[in-house]
Design a protein around this motif. Structure first.
Motif, PDB file in Angstrom:
ATOM      1  N   ALA A   1     -45.287 -66.080-121.118  1.00  0.00           N
ATOM      2  CA  ALA A   1     -45.160 -67.355-121.808  1.00  0.00           C
ATOM      3  C   ALA A   1     -44.599 -68.395-120.848  1.00  0.00           C
ATOM      4  O   ALA A   1     -43.687 -68.091-120.068  1.00  0.00           O
ATOM      5  N   PRO A   2     -45.116 -69.620-120.859  1.00  0.00           N
ATOM      6  CA  PRO A   2     -44.609 -70.647-119.947  1.00  0.00           C
ATOM      7  C   PRO A   2     -43.122 -70.907-120.161  1.00  0.00           C
ATOM      8  O   PRO A   2     -42.651 -70.966-121.301  1.00  0.00           O
ATOM      9  N   ARG A   3     -42.371 -71.024-119.068  1.00  0.00           N
ATOM     10  CA  ARG A   3     -40.972 -71.419-119.043  1.00  0.00           C
ATOM     11  C   ARG A   3     -40.015 -70.348-119.552  1.00  0.00           C
ATOM     12  O   ARG A   3     -38.793 -70.505-119.437  1.00  0.00           O
ATOM     13  N   VAL A   4     -40.515 -69.263-120.128  1.00  0.00           N
ATOM     14  CA  VAL A   4     -39.625 -68.248-120.696  1.00  0.00           C
ATOM     15  C   VAL A   4     -39.425 -67.150-119.662  1.00  0.00           C
ATOM     16  O   VAL A   4     -40.096 -66.118-119.668  1.00  0.00           O
ATOM     17  N   ASP A   5     -38.499 -67.404-118.729  1.00  0.00           N
ATOM     18  CA  ASP A   5     -38.218 -66.451-117.665  1.00  0.00           C
ATOM     19  C   ASP A   5     -36.736 -66.517-117.329  1.00  0.00           C
ATOM     20  O   ASP A   5     -36.015 -67.403-117.777  1.00  0.00           O
ATOM     21  N   PHE A   6     -36.294 -65.559-116.540  1.00  0.00           N
ATOM     22  CA  PHE A   6     -34.911 -65.510-116.048  1.00  0.00           C
ATOM     23  C   PHE A   6     -34.982 -65.522-114.539  1.00  0.00           C
ATOM     24  O   PHE A   6     -35.651 -64.676-113.941  1.00  0.00           O
ATOM     25  N   PRO A   7     -34.328 -66.471-113.841  1.00  0.00           N
ATOM     26  CA  PRO A   7     -34.614 -66.718-112.433  1.00  0.00           C
ATOM     27  C   PRO A   7     -34.218 -65.610-111.492  1.00  0.00           C
ATOM     28  O   PRO A   7     -34.789 -65.466-110.416  1.00  0.00           O
TER      29      PRO A   7
ATOM     30  N   GLY B   1     -29.688 -56.520-107.865  1.00  0.00           N
ATOM     31  CA  GLY B   1     -30.476 -57.710-108.133  1.00  0.00           C
ATOM     32  C   GLY B   1     -31.353 -57.522-109.348  1.00  0.00           C
ATOM     33  O   GLY B   1     -31.775 -56.405-109.674  1.00  0.00           O
ATOM     34  N   TYR B   2     -31.645 -58.649-110.035  1.00  0.00           N
ATOM     35  CA  TYR B   2     -32.388 -58.556-111.290  1.00  0.00           C
ATOM     36  C   TYR B   2     -33.053 -59.892-111.556  1.00  0.00           C
ATOM     37  O   TYR B   2     -32.438 -60.953-111.398  1.00  0.00           O
ATOM     38  N   ALA B   3     -34.329 -59.865-111.929  1.00  0.00           N
ATOM     39  CA  ALA B   3     -35.065 -61.064-112.309  1.00  0.00           C
ATOM     40  C   ALA B   3     -36.036 -60.694-113.425  1.00  0.00           C
ATOM     41  O   ALA B   3     -36.476 -59.543-113.526  1.00  0.00           O
ATOM     42  N   VAL B   4     -36.372 -61.681-114.259  1.00  0.00           N
ATOM     43  CA  VAL B   4     -37.308 -61.443-115.364  1.00  0.00           C
ATOM     44  C   VAL B   4     -38.389 -62.525-115.322  1.00  0.00           C
ATOM     45  O   VAL B   4     -38.230 -63.595-115.911  1.00  0.00           O
ATOM     46  N   PRO B   5     -39.488 -62.265-114.626  1.00  0.00           N
ATOM     47  CA  PRO B   5     -40.550 -63.264-114.566  1.00  0.00           C
ATOM     48  C   PRO B   5     -41.308 -63.428-115.883  1.00  0.00           C
ATOM     49  O   PRO B   5     -41.973 -64.441-116.089  1.00  0.00           O
ATOM     50  N   ALA B   6     -41.249 -62.431-116.756  1.00  0.00           N
ATOM     51  CA  ALA B   6     -41.986 -62.480-118.022  1.00  0.00           C
ATOM     52  C   ALA B   6     -41.085 -61.970-119.134  1.00  0.00           C
ATOM     53  O   ALA B   6     -41.241 -60.853-119.619  1.00  0.00           O
ATOM     54  N   LEU B   7     -40.125 -62.801-119.535  1.00  0.00           N
ATOM     55  CA  LEU B   7     -39.225 -62.410-120.615  1.00  0.00           C
ATOM     56  C   LEU B   7     -39.980 -62.298-121.933  1.00  0.00           C
ATOM     57  O   LEU B   7     -39.668 -61.464-122.780  1.00  0.00           O
ATOM     58  N   ARG B   8     -40.983 -63.133-122.105  1.00  0.00           N
ATOM     59  CA  ARG B   8     -41.840 -63.073-123.284  1.00  0.00           C
ATOM     60  C   ARG B   8     -43.282 -63.116-122.784  1.00  0.00           C
ATOM     61  O   ARG B   8     -43.676 -64.043-122.081  1.00  0.00           O
ATOM     62  N   ALA B   9     -44.051 -62.088-123.111  1.00  0.00           N
ATOM     63  CA  ALA B   9     -45.419 -62.004-122.609  1.00  0.00           C
ATOM     64  C   ALA B   9     -46.300 -61.321-123.641  1.00  0.00           C
ATOM     65  O   ALA B   9     -45.818 -60.633-124.549  1.00  0.00           O
TER      66      ALA B   9
ATOM     67  N   ASP C   1     -54.491 -56.257-127.666  1.00  0.00           N
ATOM     68  CA  ASP C   1     -55.017 -57.616-127.643  1.00  0.00           C
ATOM     69  C   ASP C   1     -53.894 -58.574-128.045  1.00  0.00           C
ATOM     70  O   ASP C   1     -53.601 -58.753-129.223  1.00  0.00           O
ATOM     71  N   GLY C   2     -53.218 -59.145-127.061  1.00  0.00           N
ATOM     72  CA  GLY C   2     -52.092 -60.032-127.344  1.00  0.00           C
ATOM     73  C   GLY C   2     -50.875 -59.293-127.859  1.00  0.00           C
ATOM     74  O   GLY C   2     -50.090 -59.843-128.639  1.00  0.00           O
ATOM     75  N   ALA C   3     -50.664 -58.040-127.414  1.00  0.00           N
ATOM     76  CA  ALA C   3     -49.522 -57.252-127.886  1.00  0.00           C
ATOM     77  C   ALA C   3     -48.227 -57.740-127.240  1.00  0.00           C
ATOM     78  O   ALA C   3     -48.228 -58.271-126.123  1.00  0.00           O
ATOM     79  N   GLN C   4     -47.100 -57.559-127.937  1.00  0.00           N
ATOM     80  CA  GLN C   4     -45.797 -57.956-127.396  1.00  0.00           C
ATOM     81  C   GLN C   4     -45.515 -57.172-126.127  1.00  0.00           C
ATOM     82  O   GLN C   4     -45.630 -55.947-126.081  1.00  0.00           O
ATOM     83  N   ALA C   5     -45.110 -57.886-125.066  1.00  0.00           N
ATOM     84  CA  ALA C   5     -44.865 -57.247-123.774  1.00  0.00           C
ATOM     85  C   ALA C   5     -43.722 -57.952-123.057  1.00  0.00           C
ATOM     86  O   ALA C   5     -43.267 -59.034-123.463  1.00  0.00           O
ATOM     87  N   TYR C   6     -43.301 -57.331-121.952  1.00  0.00           N
ATOM     88  CA  TYR C   6     -42.139 -57.799-121.190  1.00  0.00           C
ATOM     89  C   TYR C   6     -42.264 -57.271-119.773  1.00  0.00           C
ATOM     90  O   TYR C   6     -42.817 -56.199-119.541  1.00  0.00           O
ATOM     91  N   HIS C   7     -41.716 -58.026-118.800  1.00  0.00           N
ATOM     92  CA  HIS C   7     -41.714 -57.563-117.407  1.00  0.00           C
ATOM     93  C   HIS C   7     -40.447 -58.035-116.709  1.00  0.00           C
ATOM     94  O   HIS C   7     -40.081 -59.206-116.793  1.00  0.00           O
ATOM     95  N   ASP C   8     -39.773 -57.096-116.000  1.00  0.00           N
ATOM     96  CA  ASP C   8     -38.650 -57.479-115.159  1.00  0.00           C
ATOM     97  C   ASP C   8     -38.759 -56.797-113.802  1.00  0.00           C
ATOM     98  O   ASP C   8     -39.670 -56.001-113.543  1.00  0.00           O
TER      99      ASP C   8
ATOM    100  N   THR D   1     -36.448 -65.796-127.807  1.00  0.00           N
ATOM    101  CA  THR D   1     -36.483 -64.589-126.990  1.00  0.00           C
ATOM    102  C   THR D   1     -35.152 -64.491-126.280  1.00  0.00           C
ATOM    103  O   THR D   1     -34.642 -65.502-125.774  1.00  0.00           O
ATOM    104  N   LEU D   2     -34.578 -63.325-126.264  1.00  0.00           N
ATOM    105  CA  LEU D   2     -33.232 -63.196-125.706  1.00  0.00           C
ATOM    106  C   LEU D   2     -33.131 -61.987-124.784  1.00  0.00           C
ATOM    107  O   LEU D   2     -33.913 -61.035-124.862  1.00  0.00           O
ATOM    108  N   LEU D   3     -32.123 -62.092-123.913  1.00  0.00           N
ATOM    109  CA  LEU D   3     -31.850 -61.061-122.925  1.00  0.00           C
ATOM    110  C   LEU D   3     -30.341 -60.922-122.825  1.00  0.00           C
ATOM    111  O   LEU D   3     -29.622 -61.925-122.795  1.00  0.00           O
ATOM    112  N   TYR D   4     -29.843 -59.693-122.811  1.00  0.00           N
ATOM    113  CA  TYR D   4     -28.407 -59.506-122.576  1.00  0.00           C
ATOM    114  C   TYR D   4     -28.213 -58.402-121.559  1.00  0.00           C
ATOM    115  O   TYR D   4     -29.091 -57.561-121.345  1.00  0.00           O
ATOM    116  N   GLY D   5     -27.034 -58.376-120.925  1.00  0.00           N
ATOM    117  CA  GLY D   5     -26.797 -57.316-119.967  1.00  0.00           C
ATOM    118  C   GLY D   5     -25.476 -57.414-119.248  1.00  0.00           C
ATOM    119  O   GLY D   5     -24.747 -58.403-119.344  1.00  0.00           O
ATOM    120  N   ARG D   6     -25.174 -56.345-118.527  1.00  0.00           N
ATOM    121  CA  ARG D   6     -24.022 -56.248-117.651  1.00  0.00           C
ATOM    122  C   ARG D   6     -24.222 -55.031-116.757  1.00  0.00           C
ATOM    123  O   ARG D   6     -24.655 -53.977-117.216  1.00  0.00           O
TER     124      ARG D   6
END
Length: 508
Positions: free
Chosen positions: A303-309, A321-329, A345-352, A374-379
């Motif tokens: 999804a456009p703009r929905v990423d974690f740098p 190190g950790y990045a999420v180029p596709a938090l919502r896909a 076909d257009g199934a909920q997906a994610y990529h980090d 869409t949200l992300l949490y962690g430590r």
């Protein structure tokens, strides 16, 4: 009489002053010189203060615009007087701040132009004869500074954006993926370099949310040496059933990765960034134990703009190190097991993307959709940490991109669920809750687990990229959970409310 007395006193004072100077001329000269220096310094300070006041009132002299963005914690008073606290600072993740905050559609009604600028950075230039020279340098994006009306006059030639300026300001979707998602090598001086691991991770959920797949393309070991290789690992889950693991391990000679792009090849399997910014993921692996073949051919559309740098944390020997180029896909394509295929076909997906040294490291992690959010949490907790005392982060986005960041101190688990393992029954979370208040913004995130799997990290080669060396953890069970996330709260006066599916991880 009074006038005569005054004249006598004045004459006596002058006589004493002259006698003092003539009897000790060097001391007198030193005192006069010190007084002169003091007066000169005062004059300079007054002049600097006046110049600063004038500069502060003229936009062109402070870089243009009406607002200057500085790093949190900078002492403005020390900065304006030239103290050490104002030297050599920069804004962390400046590109993300520019793209996701200052130039985001959310602030389009109040921000017309945002221009990144560097002033007086200390650089070192090495000449052809090997001599190193310290220099001060400034930098900016010409088109952005021109739009602010702050571009200096060019005496000759032209000063225009080059391709690097364009890519920093307005990258294409493919360029953005490569910038966020490229590979890395161990940091210099890192201990336990063989514990280095880096991987592309994807997940995809069936439309009825009863089945899901975890897909990992892993590079493990010291990639700067000889002892490393690649692994493709696919874990299939179905609600209420034991997971099935499919994997293939490949020698380093058939692994291709790059620190300049996100493309990865492990044997005949690959992750490719397409020209339009989508991911093509292909793998052909065998089930562990039975040898049953699995073939997947998926295309993920972020999804456009929905990423974690992304960011790299370095503390002593610890690197993560950790990045999420596709938090919502959305994912489309097929996943076949022994020629029985499931179509997406257009199934909920994610990529980090993860990288670092993982010996003794544990983490809390979760990602979910909650309606329009869409949200992300962690430590991440390294092995030498005193415990889970560092706050978590909760990163919240909507269709316009970044919305808010919260920092809960703890995640409250209710370990009311049983999972059977080879060593007996293990208690794992049934629910979890994260709470935070930041000014007028509030967050309440409730997680309800309806499926969980525990993996013993002591056997090595567990999901999410652990190396083949067993990890001596105080909490050795890696727990992967699926369930529902419910989001409640308020941001900038706007009510947050939504629920949806997600995945969560912890250790027990």
């Amino acid at each position: 009489m009074s006038g005569s007395a005054g004249a006598i006193r004045l004459a006596m004072a002058q006589l004493l002053a002259w006698r003092s100077v003539s009897s000790r001329p060097l001391r007198a000269l030193l005192l006069c010189g010190g007084f002169g220096v003091g007066v000169g310094v005062m004059i300079v300070l007054l002049a600097v203060g006046e110049a600063m006041v004038r500069q502060a009132s003229q936009e062109r002299l402070v870089g243009g615009g009406t607002i200057t963005v500085l790093p949190e914690g900078i002492d403005i008073e020390v900065l304006t007087t030239g103290g050490l606290g104002g030297l050599f600072f920069s804004v962390p993740n400046a590109r993300f701040v520019h793209r996701q905050v200052l130039s985001a559609p959310r602030l389009g009604d109040v921000v017309s132009v945002a221009a990144p600028q560097l002033e007086g950075k200390l650089l070192y230039v090495t000449t052809s004869d090997g001599i190193e020279h310290p220099v001060r340098a400034s930098g900016e994006i010409p088109s952005a500074t021109r739009a602010l009306g702050a571009l200096p006059l060019v005496a000759a030639g032209a000063w225009e954006d080059d391709d690097g300026d364009r890519r920093w300001m307005t990258p294409t979707p493919a360029e953005l993926r490569h910038d966020i998602d490229h590979f890395h090598v161990p940091t210099p001086g890192m201990a336990n370099r063989n514990s280095w691991g880096e991987w592309h991770y994807f997940n995809v959920i069936s439309p009825d949310a009863n089945r899901w797949a975890f897909i990992s393309f892993i590079v493990g070991g010291d990639v700067t040496g000889d002892e490393w290789g690649g692994q493709v690992l696919v874990t299939l889950h179905e609600r209420g059933r034991a997971p099935r693991r499919f994997s293939r391990t490949i020698a380093k000679e058939r692994v291709r990765f790059s620190t300049r792009d996100a493309n990865l090849t492990i044997g005949n399997d690959s992750v490719r960034v397409l020209p339009d910014g989508r991911y093509a993921v292909r793998a052909d692996v065998l089930e562990e134990g039975s040898g049953t073949p699995l073939t997947l051919d998926l295309v993920l559309s972020p999804a456009p703009r929905v990423d974690f740098p992304g960011a790299t944390l370095v503390s002593g020997d610890f690197t993560s190190g950790y990045a999420v180029p596709a938090l919502r896909a959305d994912a489309s394509g097929s996943l076949c097991v022994s020629r029985v295929c499931e179509q997406f076909d257009g199934a909920q997906a994610y990529h980090d993307h993860n990288w670092g040294g993982w010996r003794g490291v544990t983490w809390e992690w979760g990602s979910a959709r909650a309606g329009e959010y869409t949200l992300l949490y962690g430590r991440v907790t390294p092995e030498d940490s005193a415990g889970g005392t560092a706050p978590l982060f909760v990163y919240v986005t909507d269709a316009q991109g970044f919305l808010a960041l919260f920092r809960p101190r703890v995640i409250r688990y209710d370990d009311a669920r049983d999972v059977r393992t080879a060593k007996g029954v293990l208690r794992v979370p049934a629910t979890a809750e994260l709470l935070d208040v930041r000014g007028t913004d509030t967050l309440r995130l409730l997680l309800t687990v309806d499926d969980a799997v525990a993996t013993d990290t002591r056997i090595g080669l567990v999901e999410r990229g652990d190396s083949d060396a067993a990890r001596a953890l105080r909490r050795p069970w890696f727990v992967q959970m699926a369930g529902e996330a419910r989001l409640e709260g308020r941001v900038r006066g706007r009510v947050l409310s939504g629920r949806g599916r997600g995945f969560f991880e912890t250790y027990r």
